[in-house]
Design a protein around this motif. Sequence first.
Motif, PDB file in Angstrom:
ATOM      1  N   PRO A  93       0.834  -1.217   0.000  1.00  0.00           N
ATOM      2  CA  PRO A  93       0.000   0.000   0.000  1.00  0.00           C
ATOM      3  C   PRO A  93       0.861   1.257   0.000  1.00  0.00           C
ATOM      4  O   PRO A  93       1.962   1.283   0.566  1.00  0.00           O
ATOM      5  CB  PRO A  93      -0.822  -0.128   1.285  1.00  0.00           C
ATOM      6  N   SER A  94       0.381   2.305  -0.639  1.00  0.00           N
ATOM      7  CA  SER A  94       1.161   3.537  -0.749  1.00  0.00           C
ATOM      8  C   SER A  94       1.373   4.197   0.614  1.00  0.00           C
ATOM      9  O   SER A  94       2.407   4.847   0.818  1.00  0.00           O
ATOM     10  CB  SER A  94       0.456   4.509  -1.695  1.00  0.00           C
ATOM     11  N   GLU A  95       0.427   4.025   1.542  1.00  0.00           N
ATOM     12  CA  GLU A  95       0.608   4.668   2.849  1.00  0.00           C
ATOM     13  C   GLU A  95       1.669   3.983   3.701  1.00  0.00           C
ATOM     14  O   GLU A  95       2.134   4.548   4.695  1.00  0.00           O
ATOM     15  CB  GLU A  95      -0.723   4.687   3.614  1.00  0.00           C
ATOM     16  N   ASP A  96       2.089   2.769   3.339  1.00  0.00           N
ATOM     17  CA  ASP A  96       3.111   2.054   4.103  1.00  0.00           C
ATOM     18  C   ASP A  96       4.496   2.196   3.512  1.00  0.00           C
ATOM     19  O   ASP A  96       5.455   1.586   4.025  1.00  0.00           O
ATOM     20  CB  ASP A  96       2.760   0.560   4.186  1.00  0.00           C
ATOM     21  N   GLU A 115       2.585   8.080  -9.901  1.00  0.00           N
ATOM     22  CA  GLU A 115       2.646   8.587  -8.525  1.00  0.00           C
ATOM     23  C   GLU A 115       3.199   7.540  -7.580  1.00  0.00           C
ATOM     24  O   GLU A 115       3.969   7.860  -6.661  1.00  0.00           O
ATOM     25  CB  GLU A 115       1.244   9.019  -8.083  1.00  0.00           C
ATOM     26  N   LEU A 151       6.528   8.113  -5.231  1.00  0.00           N
ATOM     27  CA  LEU A 151       6.512   7.986  -3.774  1.00  0.00           C
ATOM     28  C   LEU A 151       7.669   7.121  -3.278  1.00  0.00           C
ATOM     29  O   LEU A 151       8.303   7.438  -2.260  1.00  0.00           O
ATOM     30  CB  LEU A 151       5.171   7.408  -3.321  1.00  0.00           C
ATOM     31  N   TRP A 152       7.948   6.048  -3.973  1.00  0.00           N
ATOM     32  CA  TRP A 152       9.075   5.179  -3.602  1.00  0.00           C
ATOM     33  C   TRP A 152      10.399   5.917  -3.759  1.00  0.00           C
ATOM     34  O   TRP A 152      11.258   5.851  -2.871  1.00  0.00           O
ATOM     35  CB  TRP A 152       9.065   3.919  -4.465  1.00  0.00           C
TER      36      TRP A 152
END
Length: 853
Positions: A751-754, A785, A789-790
């Motif tokens: 997940p992007s939030e993690d 996106e 983020l990564w």
Amino acid sequence: MKASFKFLNLCGSVYKQGNIVFTPDGNSVFSAVGNRISVFDLVNNKSFTFPFQNQRDIAAIALSPDGKTLISVDEIGKAIFVNVKKAVVLHRINLKKPVKCVAFSPDGKYFAVTHGAHVQVWKTPNLFVREFAPFELHHTYREHNDDVLSITWSDDSRFLLSASRDMTARIHPLEFNQSLYPKMLSSHRDAVVSAYFANGNKEIYTITRDGAVVVWRGKYDDEDGETLEIPDPEDEDFLLKNRWRLSERYWFDLAKVVSTAYHKRTNMLVAGFSSGVFGLWEMPSFTNIHTLSISQDKISSLTINPSGEWLALGATKLGQLLVWEWQSESYILKQQGHYFDMNTLSFSSDGQHIATGGDDGKVKIWNVNSGFCFVTFSDHASSISSVEFAKQGQVLFTASLDGTVRAFDLIRYRNFRTFTSPTPVQFSSLAVDPSGEVVVAGSADSFEVFMWSVQTGKLLDVLTGHEAPVNALAFAPTGNYLVSGSWDKTVRLWNVFTRTRNVQPFLLNADVLCVAFRPDGLEIAAATLDGQITFWETVDGRQTGLIEGRRDISGGRMQDDRITAANNSVNKYFTSVAYTVDGSCVIAGGNSKYVVMYNVQEGVMLKKFQISENLSLDGAQDFLDYRRMKKEGGDLMYDRGDESDLEDRRNPTLPGAQRGDLSKRRYRQDIRTKCIRFSPTGGSWAAASTEGLLIYSLDEGIVFEPLDLDIDITPQNILEVLSQKEHLKALVMAFRLNEKSLIERVYEAIPSEDIALLVRQLPRIYVPNLLSFVASHAERSPHMEFDLLWINALLGIHGRFLREHSLEHAGVLRAVQKSVMDYQKNIAALCDSNRSSIAYMMDQAKALRLRRQ
């Protein structure tokens, strides 16, 4: 530094000889490039070269009707049978004679080859059955009296139509019958180049070299002896029972016919001539549809795609491949390599483009991903000696033996600056300051180094001191030092931006051939004529290492050598040296078939790459056959290709003029590497060789690292851990197994939030691997996106670690930079398009309101 590089692609050479073949869907074309085969995808605008090789230059290729198998035959008749999808060689066979043509039957069960004056039909091997003797000879036809030039199958795969140099064409049955004899079609005045079935096998077209097109129509004799027109054929052997009679004879009246193709669905005949003209005619009325001249040399091969819309044409002497859409009269593909040898190359700063220069005076820029040349500069009047990209990537500098150094704008594709010396000299080397503001070139005549300002084009300084041609120059990555190498057996280090210059030369035992700076600018490498590579520190000039590479690069024996290849190391030396991105290794190539990678600190060879196995090139064989040796040299020393015909050796440009001796033969090319460069991304390197531009990349096929594995790390366990939402553990296990598809599955499931929490807990040993994977994933993934983020999390959390080890991971960081820049370009283009669309819609709305008022 990893040494697991494998062959990726061959650019700079798009066609050499043999025939051209379209795939069954008509979207790709196969072309013979030396002893390899290149595939050009005309829809996706990409090209690649198969890794397998024939022993010699390919003479003929054929693709099965289903497009799954390929047969390739070289000049002396040795063939390989290939699985196209897997790109692996399944079987090999020696046909023992040169082959002019090879063709699969329409049902794919047989393939026929020309065997001198004979025609052989073989059964196609089964792909799904392992056999001890896969090739089974079905039948040999011996009716012709001279070489067979072409073979054509009937639609039902029951008959063969062969055209020969004995001025006849013959119809052969696949299943031999004692009561039926092959039909002979004569009345030709020259060699029959090709013959085709037409109109439901009721007609046959034969084309001769002197430009005659003969239409044959079949008739048969009934029981009363009367000759009647043939009805719809019901008899299986009607082609041999009927009587073929000459119906019409037409003439091209253009030049000698070299190659032809016929499309049955549209009844279109295409012919290529020795004058470089090709034309389209509608049969059987012989109505000319189109005629076009594409070159001054003959069209060696042509073919039509299954739909009949595209024509593929190849010219051997020009090395040119064209795909022409005749209805719209436009090019689908137009590619040409260097007419003469390729001398030098340079990578762009992002590693996506390669510039090459050749003896033909042309500079070409190739796209690494697509394998196509997208711009050619022909401003120079003589051979190109060196090319260099500016670090900013928008300017290309070239040096030539015509006495000029030119700067090319890669946005507008034009020569915007030309640098010359006060007196005419030949420039043999080139270097560009990292800032792109200063360019220097070494002279082969006056032994001087000239320095110009890129902004003003004025000569800034002339560096003197060398006593022989200056054939090697390099700027330090910091830009404060310039190193030069010369044939006077010295290497000089110049501080070009201070009044006090350190010009104390480094003395060597042989002529200096090339120099290179380590990426950090603290070390210099120089290769000399005695096969050695010497290393110095930049600061104090202390020699730090010496590699004796003559034994490593030696190998391959010339046709006129009198000693064995193992003892022949006199003429073996490195002509080009390049550092890897991390500076721990150097890769070198030269007057040999090998490219060698060394570890600088240990001074040991890590890997040796053989750039080609083509025995048609001189120096590729380790052992010579003394039965083929003569007093004047080997009988394979001379190139007896297209120069064997009298009309090919004659020069028709001036009446009464003769181009040299008509009995003269050209020497075979030597196998060698003239220039080698490492990509700034660290993932590939390229070599300018005799065969073209060879590109090698890191082997991604290594599945696992054994030292990081234990019994619990399996794909099943990784997927089970992933299903339990233990993302960090699953990601680490996937990197240990190092299977790309599994890493991608775990990566996309996080997940992007993690992301930030996972990156913070990730062990540092996996940070470069994860960063490299994200950069490669961003090139092909639509999840922009998610990838950003990564990248943001990895650079923000582990930025200090990456900065401390920036030299070691420079290739990874450049790959990340390229991915981000590509995203920026795509978003900028989208924003510009949206802005224009919104402005247009606002203008339309405003105009609508005004009309309503």
